[in-house]
Design an enzyme around this catalytic site. Structure first.
Site, PDB file in Angstrom:
ATOM      1  N   ASP A   1       1.993   7.475  11.742  1.00 23.74           N
ATOM      2  CA  ASP A   1       1.331   6.310  11.140  1.00 23.74           C
ATOM      3  C   ASP A   1       2.112   4.944  11.836  1.00 23.74           C
ATOM      4  O   ASP A   1       2.962   4.239  11.068  1.00 23.74           O
ATOM      5  CB  ASP A   1       1.563   6.257   9.514  1.00 23.74           C
ATOM      6  CG  ASP A   1       0.719   5.102   9.079  1.00 23.74           C
ATOM      7  OD1 ASP A   1      -0.164   4.686   9.825  1.00 23.74           O
ATOM      8  OD2 ASP A   1       0.725   4.796   8.049  1.00 23.74           O
TER       9      ASP A   1
ATOM     10  N   GLU B   1       2.890  -3.893  10.438  1.00 24.88           N
ATOM     11  CA  GLU B   1       3.302  -3.208   9.150  1.00 24.88           C
ATOM     12  C   GLU B   1       4.665  -2.654   9.161  1.00 24.88           C
ATOM     13  O   GLU B   1       5.465  -2.705   8.269  1.00 24.88           O
ATOM     14  CB  GLU B   1       2.355  -2.185   8.876  1.00 24.88           C
ATOM     15  CG  GLU B   1       2.548  -1.322   7.438  1.00 24.88           C
ATOM     16  CD  GLU B   1       1.564  -0.483   7.237  1.00 24.88           C
ATOM     17  OE1 GLU B   1       0.562  -0.220   8.019  1.00 24.88           O
ATOM     18  OE2 GLU B   1       1.827   0.633   6.377  1.00 24.88           O
TER      19      GLU B   1
ATOM     20  N   GLU C   1      -5.794   9.452   1.914  1.00 28.38           N
ATOM     21  CA  GLU C   1      -5.134   8.800   0.964  1.00 28.38           C
ATOM     22  C   GLU C   1      -5.972   8.158  -0.236  1.00 28.38           C
ATOM     23  O   GLU C   1      -6.009   7.227  -0.730  1.00 28.38           O
ATOM     24  CB  GLU C   1      -4.628   7.733   1.575  1.00 28.38           C
ATOM     25  CG  GLU C   1      -3.596   7.692   2.718  1.00 28.38           C
ATOM     26  CD  GLU C   1      -3.090   6.407   3.354  1.00 28.38           C
ATOM     27  OE1 GLU C   1      -3.884   5.517   3.317  1.00 28.38           O
ATOM     28  OE2 GLU C   1      -1.861   6.641   3.667  1.00 28.38           O
TER      29      GLU C   1
HETATM   30  C1  BDP Z   1      -1.240   3.011   6.547  1.00 29.34           C
HETATM   31  C2  BDP Z   1      -1.057   1.808   5.638  1.00 29.34           C
HETATM   32  C3  BDP Z   1      -2.215   1.736   4.609  1.00 29.34           C
HETATM   33  C4  BDP Z   1      -3.564   2.216   5.290  1.00 29.34           C
HETATM   34  C5  BDP Z   1      -3.433   3.169   5.962  1.00 29.34           C
HETATM   35  C6  BDP Z   1      -4.865   3.610   6.689  1.00 29.34           C
HETATM   36  O1  BDP Z   1       0.090   1.834   4.926  1.00 29.34           O
HETATM   37  O2  BDP Z   1      -2.197   0.429   3.959  1.00 29.34           O
HETATM   38  O3  BDP Z   1      -4.431   2.253   4.315  1.00 29.34           O
HETATM   39  O4  BDP Z   1      -2.607   3.357   6.835  1.00 29.34           O
HETATM   40  O5  BDP Z   1      -4.521   3.247   8.030  1.00 29.34           O
HETATM   41  O6  BDP Z   1      -0.511   2.734   7.591  1.00 29.34           O
HETATM   42  O7  BDP Z   1      -5.777   3.933   6.274  1.00 29.34           O
END
Ligand code: BDP
Length: 677
Positions: free
Chosen positions: A342, A370, A269
């Site tokens: 996720d 989340e 990301e």
């Molecule tokens: C996702 C979240 C994000 C996190 C990412 C992570 O939306 O905010 O930074 O995972 O785990 O679930 O790195």
């Protein structure tokens, strides 16, 4: 006589005055005992154990004995304990590590508070995982990524001089359930955390944690040598970069001798990582591991990676990590999210667990909700955690569960660890929702012993947090157990996943198809058409099934044998496909959403009947959150059914509740919650 009454009144007054606000978590035991406690050694950690027992233990004299025999150490490790003796007369807690005595003390007190104390004690316990950690996604500016309980606990601007009383309460709560470490900062890490100024603040927190057996860890930004070290790059093969990390680690250990190690989100990301320089995950992780090794620190290298050009996000972690199996140094552990996408309401387990054979892996759960209604929905997560832990990977034949692999029972691995992304903030009740405290609690208890059942853990927590009255415990426990299936039903039943509105991940947006990364769009995941719905991950599709070992891959690959809870995860299913119930797929989907709404309505009814057993403020707060949850459940049901109906072109079965919203109105809802993806 009058005097005596007045005295009793003054003594009890604080208890009447103190309205229950959830701030005491599950640690509500009276502090007015005066137990006799003796120990064969004095230390700050043992003093913690003694103090807890002195103020709370209502049985006979307690002897804390630290023993050095090898046989005992082999049996108990440093955190395990043995409790023997007679509750009312004399109790012996023995351990080979100081932390073992502390955990033994908390165990004894828990048995007392949950009314499970036998007369004769004969208990031996040792934890399933060595490292039982919370991951805080807290930013240095006080915000929390995916935090729903207020601002960060860590007051960076006041540290190191001012220590919030919450640091100690936090450490104590963790110690009471066996959690022995915390990663303080967000995995999307600011390089600033490694500046000397911040390390002094981290040291201050570490000192508060230490008498509770809690270590601190930090998330690090892979580009730190470049950003704060002034080097031209952060290439792990650059000797200057290696030296920078060595010095930094040395600096940390000079301040914090028991520092735990680093957590790293690299090349994920948009975060920097070794791939920026053409180097591998192994090269990146090994460089950090080399710096930490002399001090006993670990590197937890995350496997949460996915690329916009991949044909299936669910396959990416496996594809990137399997080639490096066995190429990581011994103090590296790969931190893997429970599922391959996720933290969805339901995912199959991440196939990496059943594939890495020469590299230790650890599981990352998300305690913060989340994708599960955040701090508005009552969702008890122990059943979700256990579903993954108990999943059989078949890597070494039947019984090769994720729990056994990560716990080190299948491969003797040097490290065993488990992490939960914390749901804790500065809200008075710590977690936003009173029942979200149960998820923190359950994570800790399962990290200690994954064989505990969700029911047992719920009962313990309820007894300590509310009351031991069975008229409350039994129905509320059952509601908690059901709550995970309820959220799956009203959000994403039958293998659906990631239908969330972009960014905040709170409400439904199955229609979400905006430009940008395809793997951030809902339509990528459900692929509904007038003919069918679902993601084809079979051997005819993305072939993600082949990342699972036999017989799972065959089972998942065949629509007839694939568990229905994962149907749309692995298959494209025609709307008229016959389900095991005899219903068509479309009807089954409608019934599932409707069942979810009904379940939440029943939670409301049940909770209202619990009013006599709960203090007013917590009763009302939970009641009003349940109202939100009930409205949200209807919102989810209507949004998903009306939207999918535009493809299926079939009626919503007439016996179930009619939609109350218009699809077009629901599509217009924009919540004011900002987030990057
Ligand atoms: C996702 C979240 C994000 C996190 C990412 C992570 O939306 O905010 O930074 O995972 O785990 O679930 O790195």
């Amino acid at each position: 006589m009058k005097k005596k009454l007045l005295f009793v009144f003054i003594l009890l007054f604080p208890f009447f005055l103190k309205a229950e606000d959830g701030s005491r978590l599950w640690l509500r035991a009276g502090q007015d005992a005066s137990a006799t406690v003796v120990a064969n050694k004095q230390s700050p950690l043992i003093a913690t154990a003694m103090e807890e027992l002195q103020h709370q233990w209502r049985g006979g004299k307690v002897h804390l004995t630290l023993r050095s025999e090898k046989a005992l150490r082999n049996l108990l490790g440093k955190d395990g304990f043995r409790i023997t003796g007679h509750t009312a007369k004399e109790v012996h807690i023995q351990a080979s590590g100081e932390t073992g005595l502390l955990y033994g003390a908390y165990h004894l007190l828990r048995l007392q508070e949950t009314r499970q104390l036998p007369d004769e004690l004969n208990i031996t316990e040792s934890p399933a995982y060595d490292l039982r950690l919370l991951n805080h996604w807290d930013n240095l500016n006080g915000t929390i990524e995916r935090g729903y309980a207020g601002h960060s606990l860590w007051k960076w601007e006041e540290l190191p001089h001012t220590l919030s009383p919450r640091y100690k309460q936090y450490a104590r709560a963790n110690a009471s359930i066996g959690i022995n470490g915390a990663v303080l900062n967000n995995v999307n890490a600011s390089p600033d955390i490694l500046r000397t100024e911040y390390l002094g603040k981290v040291k201050a927190i570490a000192e508060v944690f230490r008498p509770y057996g809690m270590k601190v860890y930090l998330s690090v930004n892979f580009a730190s040598p470049k950003v704060i070290g002034g080097l031209p790059d952060a290439d792990p093969s650059n000797p200057e970069v290696q030296t920078w990390w060595k010095h930094k680690v040395k600096e940390i250990y000079a301040l914090i001798p028991d520092f735990g190690g680093f957590l790293v989100k690299a090349n994920s990301e948009g975060q920097p990582g070794p791939q920026d320089y053409g180097r591998s995950h192994a090269e990146g992780a090994n460089m950090l591991a080399g710096a930490l090794k002399p001090f006993g620190g670990v590197v937890m290298w995350r496997a949460f990676v996915y690329a916009p050009d991949s044909d299936d996000r669910a396959k990416q972690a496996y594809a990137e990590f399997i080639p490096f199996d066995g190429r990581f140094r011994e103090n590296v552990i790969i931190q893997i999210k429970n599922g391959p996408v996720d933290f969805q309401p339901r995912e199959p387990f991440n196939p990496l667990f059943g594939a890495l054979q020469s590299t230790p892996s650890m599981i990352e759960f998300q305690v913060t909700q989340e994708y599960l209604g955040q701090s508005n929905h009552l969702v008890y997560l122990a059943p979700l955690f256990k579903e993954t832990l108990d999943s059989d990977t078949y890597i070494k034949g039947e019984g090769s569960t994720v729990a056994k692999i990560t716990g080190g029972a299948l491969y003797p691995q040097m490290l065993s660890a488990i992490a939960g992304v914390a749901n804790i903030g500065e809200d008075t009740n710590w977690c936003g929702h009173h029942f979200a405290q149960a998820n923190w609690y359950a994570f800790g208890r399962l990290a200690w012993d994954y064989r505990l059942s969700s029911e047992e853990i719920a009962e313990e927590w309820l007894k300590m947090t509310f009351t031991t009255d069975a008229r409350f415990i039994v129905p509320v426990r059952d509601m908690m157990i059901e709550s995970r299936e309820a959220v799956v039903n009203y959000m994403m039943p039958l293998g659906l996943h990631h239908l969330f509105a972009e960014g905040h991940h709170y409400g439904p947006a199955p229609w979400y198809d905006a430009p940008g990364r395809p793997d951030w769009r809902s339509v990528y995941y459900h692929q509904a058409t007038p003919e069918a719905i679902g993601f084809d991950r079979t051997t005819n599709g993305s072939d993600a099934v082949s990342q699972y070992n036999s017989p799972l891959k065959e089972r998942y690959n065949d629509i007839e044998t694939c568990p229905e809870v994962f149907l749309l995860w692995f298959h494209r299913v025609p709307w008229d496909y016959r389900m095991k119930s005899g219903k068509t797929f479309w009807d089954e989907l409608c019934y599932a959403y409707d069942a979810g709404v009904t379940q939440v309505r029943n939670f409301q009814k049940l909770w209202d009947r619990m009013e006599p057993y709960v203090d007013t403020s917590r009763f009302k707060e939970v009641q009003s959150k349940l109202k939100i949850q009930a409205r949200d459940a209807v919102w989810w049901k209507d949004a998903c059914l009306l939207y999918f109906q535009s493809f299926s072109q079939r009626p919503i079965p007439y016996e179930i509740e009619r939609p109350v919203y218009e699809l077009e109105d629901l599509k217009k809802i924009k919540l004011d919650m900002k987030h990057h993806n």
